[in-house]
Design a protein around this motif. Structure first.
Motif, PDB file in Angstrom:
ATOM      1  N   VAL A 141       0.866  -1.173   0.000  1.00 29.21           N
ATOM      2  CA  VAL A 141       0.000   0.000   0.000  1.00 29.21           C
ATOM      3  C   VAL A 141       0.899   1.218   0.000  1.00 29.21           C
ATOM      4  CG1 VAL A 141      -1.880   1.197   1.167  1.00 29.21           C
ATOM      5  CG2 VAL A 141      -1.725  -1.278   1.293  1.00 29.21           C
ATOM      6  N   VAL A 142       1.416   1.553  -1.162  1.00 28.60           N
ATOM      7  CA  VAL A 142       2.432   2.584  -1.257  1.00 28.60           C
ATOM      8  C   VAL A 142       1.824   3.917  -1.645  1.00 28.60           C
ATOM      9  CG1 VAL A 142       4.264   0.984  -1.827  1.00 28.60           C
ATOM     10  CG2 VAL A 142       2.909   1.968  -3.652  1.00 28.60           C
ATOM     11  N   ALA A 143       2.456   4.987  -1.171  1.00 27.47           N
ATOM     12  CA  ALA A 143       2.016   6.326  -1.532  1.00 27.47           C
ATOM     13  C   ALA A 143       2.396   6.623  -2.967  1.00 27.47           C
ATOM     14  CB  ALA A 143       2.650   7.336  -0.580  1.00 27.47           C
ATOM     15  N   LEU A 144       1.760   7.674  -3.526  1.00 32.28           N
ATOM     16  CA  LEU A 144       1.936   7.980  -4.940  1.00 32.28           C
ATOM     17  C   LEU A 144       3.380   8.298  -5.297  1.00 32.28           C
ATOM     18  CD1 LEU A 144      -1.185  10.237  -5.524  1.00 32.28           C
ATOM     19  CD2 LEU A 144      -0.994   7.774  -5.779  1.00 32.28           C
ATOM     20  N   MET A 204       3.977   8.560 -12.354  1.00 29.90           N
ATOM     21  CA  MET A 204       3.004   8.351 -11.282  1.00 29.90           C
ATOM     22  C   MET A 204       2.542   6.900 -11.267  1.00 29.90           C
ATOM     23  SD  MET A 204      -0.680  10.243 -10.798  1.00 29.90           S
ATOM     24  CE  MET A 204      -1.863   9.670  -9.598  1.00 29.90           C
ATOM     25  N   CYS A 205       2.720   6.250 -10.138  1.00 25.65           N
ATOM     26  CA  CYS A 205       2.301   4.852  -9.951  1.00 25.65           C
ATOM     27  C   CYS A 205       2.883   3.936 -11.033  1.00 25.65           C
ATOM     28  CB  CYS A 205       0.775   4.726  -9.926  1.00 25.65           C
ATOM     29  SG  CYS A 205       0.005   5.495  -8.494  1.00 25.65           S
ATOM     30  N   VAL A 244      -7.217  16.757  -7.500  1.00 32.64           N
ATOM     31  CA  VAL A 244      -7.092  15.354  -7.091  1.00 32.64           C
ATOM     32  C   VAL A 244      -6.545  14.556  -8.270  1.00 32.64           C
ATOM     33  CG1 VAL A 244      -8.320  13.300  -6.309  1.00 32.64           C
ATOM     34  CG2 VAL A 244      -9.019  15.553  -5.475  1.00 32.64           C
ATOM     35  N   PRO A 245      -5.424  13.846  -8.117  1.00 31.40           N
ATOM     36  CA  PRO A 245      -4.925  12.992  -9.197  1.00 31.40           C
ATOM     37  C   PRO A 245      -5.971  11.941  -9.576  1.00 31.40           C
ATOM     38  CG  PRO A 245      -3.281  13.242  -7.479  1.00 31.40           C
ATOM     39  CD  PRO A 245      -4.550  13.811  -6.933  1.00 31.40           C
ATOM     40  N   THR A 246      -5.985  11.567 -10.836  1.00 32.27           N
ATOM     41  CA  THR A 246      -6.967  10.597 -11.309  1.00 32.27           C
ATOM     42  C   THR A 246      -6.305   9.520 -12.147  1.00 32.27           C
ATOM     43  OG1 THR A 246      -7.448  11.898 -13.293  1.00 32.27           O
ATOM     44  CG2 THR A 246      -8.831  12.303 -11.350  1.00 32.27           C
ATOM     45  N   MET A 291      -4.382   8.990  -2.405  1.00 33.55           N
ATOM     46  CA  MET A 291      -3.132   8.782  -1.668  1.00 33.55           C
ATOM     47  C   MET A 291      -2.332   7.588  -2.153  1.00 33.55           C
ATOM     48  SD  MET A 291      -4.163   9.552   2.309  1.00 33.55           S
ATOM     49  CE  MET A 291      -2.474   9.190   2.806  1.00 33.55           C
ATOM     50  N   PHE A 292      -3.024   6.480  -2.479  1.00 32.19           N
ATOM     51  CA  PHE A 292      -2.326   5.232  -2.736  1.00 32.19           C
ATOM     52  C   PHE A 292      -2.611   4.719  -4.147  1.00 32.19           C
ATOM     53  CE2 PHE A 292      -3.346   5.247   1.858  1.00 32.19           C
ATOM     54  CZ  PHE A 292      -2.052   5.417   2.331  1.00 32.19           C
TER      55      PHE A 292
END
Length: 212
Positions: free
Chosen positions: A10-13, A65-66, A124-126, A163-164
């Motif tokens: 469960v990692v942060a962005l 990102m991710c 908010v990132p999407t 967040m994740f």
């Protein structure tokens, strides 16, 4: 140890730990009112659902990102269950998993694609998830192919990634489920409205029918 790994994934962005997330796809139900508006297809049919290893994908972000996580999509069981649930609403007498009847149907998935695109810009990132699902049915009368029909659907879904990176899994699942539902709806409508399929309950055709 499994619990520790689960927490690490469960990692942060902004982190770059490589983890794997299972996309929670589910069987879908379709509105078969279009098929019921007339009447069920008469006659005795058998059906073979060949969806083994049809619908597995490993999806990753192409952006920073991710980028590290992998999202595992496995819709094999969901597609099979969805077909088994939908087909009885279309046919008067259909046995699934049996091949000894004169009228036989084979269902396959000929296309299954899943993609994701993260957008870090905004309040908010999407993440935008896209899914393409294509189904095919081949009808046989006494072993002779008389029709092939195709149903295709594409769906997109946008969801927040607050967040994740794990949050994207549900967005992907919704896109896959929606595309599966649309493709299956089109397939049941194709079957219900096909004169070739309905004529299979009668005498053996003198020549090969054209695909609908």
């Amino acid at each position: 140890m499994r619990g520790i790994v689960g927490h690490l994934c469960v990692v942060a962005l902004s982190w770059t730990i490589g983890c794997a997330y299972t996309v929670p796809v589910e069987p879908v139900e379709v509105d078969a009112s279009g098929a019921r508006s007339g009447y069920k297809i008469p006659g005795q049919f058998s059906a073979s659902i060949e969806t083994e290893d049809c619908c597995k994908k490993e999806v990753r972000s192409e952006l920073l990102m991710c980028q590290a996580p992998t999202y595992h999509v496995n819709s094999n069981g969901a597609v099979e269950t969805s077909l088994k649930t939908a087909l009885p609403a279309v046919f008067d007498d259909l046995v699934i998993g049996q091949t000894d009847r004169a009228n036989g149907l084979t269902f396959t998935v000929e296309r299954f694609e899943v993609g994701i695109k993260f957008n870090p810009v905004g309040v908010v990132p999407t993440v935008q998830a896209t899914a393409d699902v294509g189904m095919m049915v081949e009808a046989r009368r006494n072993g002779e192919s008389v029709m092939k029909g195709h149903a295709y659907a594409q769906q997109a879904n946008i969801g927040p990634v607050v967040m994740f990176c794990a949050e994207a899994a549900s967005t992907i699942a919704e896109a896959v489920n929606a595309a599966t539902r649309e493709a299956l709806t089109k397939l049941t409508e194709l079957l219900a409205n096909s004169p070739t399929i309905r004529d299979m309950a009668g005498p053996l055709p003198g020549k090969q029918a054209q695909a609908e």
